[in-house]
Design a protein around this motif. Structure first.
Motif, short mmCIF file in Angstrom:
data_model
loop_
_atom_site.label_atom_id
_atom_site.label_comp_id
_atom_site.label_asym_id
_atom_site.label_seq_id
_atom_site.Cartn_x
_atom_site.Cartn_y
_atom_site.Cartn_z
N ASN A 1 40.40 8.72 91.50
CA ASN A 1 40.34 8.57 92.75
C ASN A 1 39.36 9.75 93.40
N LEU A 2 38.22 9.51 93.28
CA LEU A 2 37.12 10.67 93.48
C LEU A 2 37.34 11.36 94.97
N ALA A 3 37.35 12.49 95.24
CA ALA A 3 37.23 13.29 96.40
C ALA A 3 35.74 13.77 96.56
N PRO A 4 35.47 13.82 97.74
CA PRO A 4 34.05 14.39 98.17
C PRO A 4 33.77 15.52 97.63
N ASN A 5 32.67 15.66 96.90
CA ASN A 5 31.95 17.15 96.42
C ASN A 5 33.12 17.62 95.35
N ASP A 6 33.76 16.79 94.75
CA ASP A 6 34.84 17.34 93.63
C ASP A 6 33.93 17.03 92.38
N HIS A 7 34.54 17.84 91.43
CA HIS A 7 33.98 17.58 89.97
C HIS A 7 34.95 17.56 89.13
N VAL A 8 35.57 16.50 88.46
CA VAL A 8 36.53 16.15 87.66
C VAL A 8 36.09 16.09 86.12
N THR A 9 36.61 16.95 85.40
CA THR A 9 36.39 17.11 84.04
C THR A 9 37.60 16.45 83.18
N CYS A 10 37.38 15.40 82.44
CA CYS A 10 38.38 14.57 81.47
C CYS A 10 37.83 14.69 80.09
N THR A 11 38.97 15.31 78.94
CA THR A 11 38.49 15.63 77.86
C THR A 11 39.27 14.75 76.95
#
Length: 761
Positions: free
Chosen positions: A321-331
């Protein structure tokens, strides 16, 4: 009354002098259209759905355009009916393109800027492919709202007529969204491109066209953006490509892949709209699919840069659930499936085949002639042997020689792993090609190995170009029809001598020639110039040809194991415009011709239809010289001469085509061929009819005077004689001077083009 045969003496009309110069052809024009939509789902997608698309959410219906389709107002209105005109949107054009970056709102932009002064207005006339007004009911010119039509400037024209693409973007190179925080990018489609859903598209001019459309779609209000990066980390000594699926991908079905290698993580980045707090958009999700030869995918490890996004997991499925201007990295970390003790395995990617093996150990050589993979990427076990003696081992395999299912290509070993460690290997070309891997087994251990091979197809398309009547530069696009219209090559051919064939460079190589492989070749030819335009006379790929569309300048070609290489020959001809003129010669004498003289022109291209009128007092008139881009049939009639009553009219006409003159009978149909000057001249000679005088009456003899005094009985003086009255014979004639003028047909004749369409296409 009309006299079409006999010449009469009457008004003398001087010879008409033709116009000196033909009218200029229509300029190169683009109508730029902007539309604003409430939802991304309101926007029709481009021809190829893929992750090149730069909208923050996925688009709505699939494209209705064929791979060679040309953008039209009708298709756009039908594909995105809920979107509204948008006034004030700025476009830019340039010589090239560059990819997206955070500095450009993650939108692609043009390079080599030509202009940034294109701004949509409240409305603009709707034009057809030849730049002529589209007429609606009652002949009323139609308009298109939220649009502007501009002529190409000098730099753009030079590029287009030189066979080079003019690139278009929304906004400017430094500000693709025109400093408007209330809108987001949806889609851009121009001319015959409309392929990928990024913020740049190509303007070319299809055969004989001088006008095309560009449609830009915005969304309001836009979501704030965010970024999700998926990283692939592998353990062990094997490399591979791992399948995923999820709504985060715009590919058909949401499929995508991420490759990983030992010591070299792979990744893919998605710039998407924020979903946190949205009432309409679900979280972004993605799932790693199982991969043969690897342990079941495990839960990803995710990190939010600003800590505001909400990440949940369910096995190998991740929801962000992506927040504004966030960068989520999933490995995602993958571990190879352990090989059984003393097991030998084989895996192939790109295709399947049979790999005969010879395993040589310290004392013996064992042969395995039928090591056959059945599914790309899925390992098969081909040997088990426990208790093998310690020492040096070598495994040599022959590469497949049966290409009946793959098409021609090259097999090579790409990896060899024994007991979890990479071992050295060597590929050796030959017939067949071979590969050898070596391993040293320690005492008391069994050897378990996996040998990986990859198939590189060698199908190819070679394009050859011949030009007639001129030379030019021609750009080609090769699309893979089976791979979501992926662009595989962009060859260019430039001829220097008419009639001498050249090869386009580079060739499209490394293509699959497996059964069912098909490719579309699109040709972009130089835009029309002041003298004429290019046409595709013929195109063939020999036995590989599936279909040819000369009008759209495209070919569909098939590659197969037996026909893995195609040579495609395109022959283009520079076609000079035709020209067409009608002339009417008569008398300016208003006594002879008090009314207007009129010719009616009727052509198969009804844009040339109309009436040519010579007003009373005018000696001649003409249509001017109109340029034509197609052969047409016409007829000319004379509804009225304007002659006064009791005036004889003699009409003569001639037809001139390409310098050859012949008599013409009004009302007959004739052909005005493309590439020739066609002219009809109609001349009237007028003569007043002289009345025939009545017969002179025979005089009545006077009465004989009686004998006597000889005096008249009346008592009047004797005049001595009596004569009849004289008739006055009136003859009207004389010389008149004819004038000549250049005016357009009353019916709104256009200079170049075919019949206007009422739907704008």
């Amino acid at each position: 009354m009309l006299a079409l045969a006999a010449a009469v003496i009457g008004a003398v009309v001087p010879a008409w002098q033709p116009p000196a110069v033909a009218q200029s052809p229509a300029p190169l024009q683009v109508t730029y259209v902007a539309r604003v939509c409430d939802n991304y789902s309101d926007i029709m997608a481009n021809k190829a759905r893929n992750n090149i698309q730069e909208s923050l959410f996925n688009l709505g219906p699939d494209s209705t355009y064929a791979p060679n389709g040309i953008v039209s107002p009708t298709a756009e209105q039908n594909g995105s009916p809920n979107c509204r005109p948008y006034t004030g949107w700025r476009f830019s054009t340039g010589a090239g393109i560059t990819g997206k970056s955070p500095a450009t709102d993650n939108l692609s932009t043009v390079t080599g800027l030509y202009r940034s002064d294109i701004v949509t207005q409240a409305s603009t006339p709707l034009l057809d492919p030849q730049g002529q007004p589209v007429l609606g009911p009652g002949g009323v010119p139609q308009t298109i709202p939220g649009a502007v039509t501009v002529q190409l400037n000098a730099a753009e024209t030079a590029a287009a007529q030189g066979g080079r693409t003019v690139w278009v973007e929304g906004g400017t190179p430094t500000d693709p969204l025109n400093a408007n925080p209330n809108v987001g990018f949806g889609a851009l489609r121009c001319a015959q491109d409309a392929l990928n859903g990024d913020n740049v598209d190509a303007v070319t001019f299809p055969q004989a066209s001088t006008h095309v459309f560009c449609y830009y779609y915005l969304v309001t209000p836009p979501p704030p953006p965010g970024t999700i990066t998926i990283v692939k980390h592998v353990l062990g000594a094997q490399s591979d490509t791992f399948p995923f699926q999820g709504n985060i991908s715009y590919n058909p079905g949401g499929a995508f892949t991420v490759a990983g290698a030992p010591g070299q993580d792979g990744s893919i980045e998605f710039v998407r709209g924020a979903t946190l707090g949205s009432l309409t958009q679900p979280p972004w999700s993605f799932t790693e699919q199982s991969k043969a030869g690897w342990q079941p995918p495990a839960q990803a490890s995710c990190v939010s840069a600003n800590g505001q996004s909400v990440v949940t997991h369910s096995g190998a499925t991740t929801s962000v659930n992506l927040a504004p201007n966030d960068h989520v990295t999933c490995t995602y970390t993958n571990t190879p499936t352990p090989l059984g003790d003393a097991e030998l395995w084989k895996v192939s990617t790109g295709a399947v085949g049979t790999f005969p093996f010879a395993i040589t150990g310290p004392t013996t050589t064992e042969h395995y002639p039928d090591v056959t993979t059945v599914q790309p990427g899925v390992p098969i076990k081909f040997a088990t042997r426990t208790g093998a003696p310690a020492g040096n081992y070598s495994a040599t395999e022959d590469m497949p020689t049966d290409f009946s299912q793959t098409g021609p290509g090259t097999w090579r070993m790409t990896n060899a792993v024994c007991n979890g460690a990479a071992i050295p290997f060597t590929n050796t070309p030959g017939t067949p090609a071979t590969a050898t891997a070596t391993y040293t087994a320690a005492p008391g251990t069994d050897v378990a190995c996996l040998f990986a091979n990859e198939f590189d197809p060698s199908g190819r398309l070679d394009i050859y170009k011949t030009t007639l009547n001129g030379v030019g530069r021609f750009e080609y696009t090769v699309l893979d029809n089976r791979d979501n219209l992926t662009r595989v090559q962009d060859p260019v051919a430039t001829t220097t001598t008419p009639g001498v064939e050249v090869q386009a460079q580079p060739s499209a190589t490394g293509l699959s020639a497996a059964p069912g492989s098909e490719y579309t070749i699109l040709e972009a030819m130089p835009a029309p110039d002041s003298g004429g335009f290019w046409v595709l006379d013929s195109a063939t790929c020999g036995a590989n040809t599936v279909s040819v569309d000369l009008t759209a300048a495209s070919v569909v070609v098939a590659l197969s194991p037996d026909l893995a290489a195609a040579s495609c020959h395109f022959v283009n001809r520079y076609q000079p415009y035709g020209s067409f003129s009608v002339v009417k010669d008569t008398t300016p004498d208003t006594a002879l011709r008090p009314g207007a003289a009129q010719l009616a022109i009727d052509c198969s291209d009804n844009a040339f239809d109309g009436d040519l009128t010579v007003a009373s007092g005018q000696g001649a008139n003409d249509t001017g010289i109109a340029l034509t881009d197609a052969t047409m049939t016409c007829s000319v009639t004379e509804p009225q001469t304007g002659a006064a009553p009791n005036v004889d009219v003699t009409t003569t006409a001639y037809l001139e085509i390409g310098g050859t003159r012949q008599p013409y009978t009004l009302g007959d149909t004739f052909t005005a061929p493309l590439g020739s000057f066609t002219q009809v001249v109609v001349q009237n000679t007028l003569k007043a009819v002289t009345p025939t005088p009545p017969p002179t009456p025979t005089p009545t003899p006077p009465p004989v005077a009686p004998a006597g005094d000889g005096q008249p009985p009346s008592g009047l003086a004797d005049t001595g004689s009596s004569a009849p009255s004289l008739w006055l014979l009136l003859c009207v004639g004389g010389l008149v001077v004819a004038g000549s003028g250049l005016v357009a047909l009353a019916a709104g004749r256009r200079r170049v083009g075919r019949t206007p369409h009422r739907d704008g296409r």
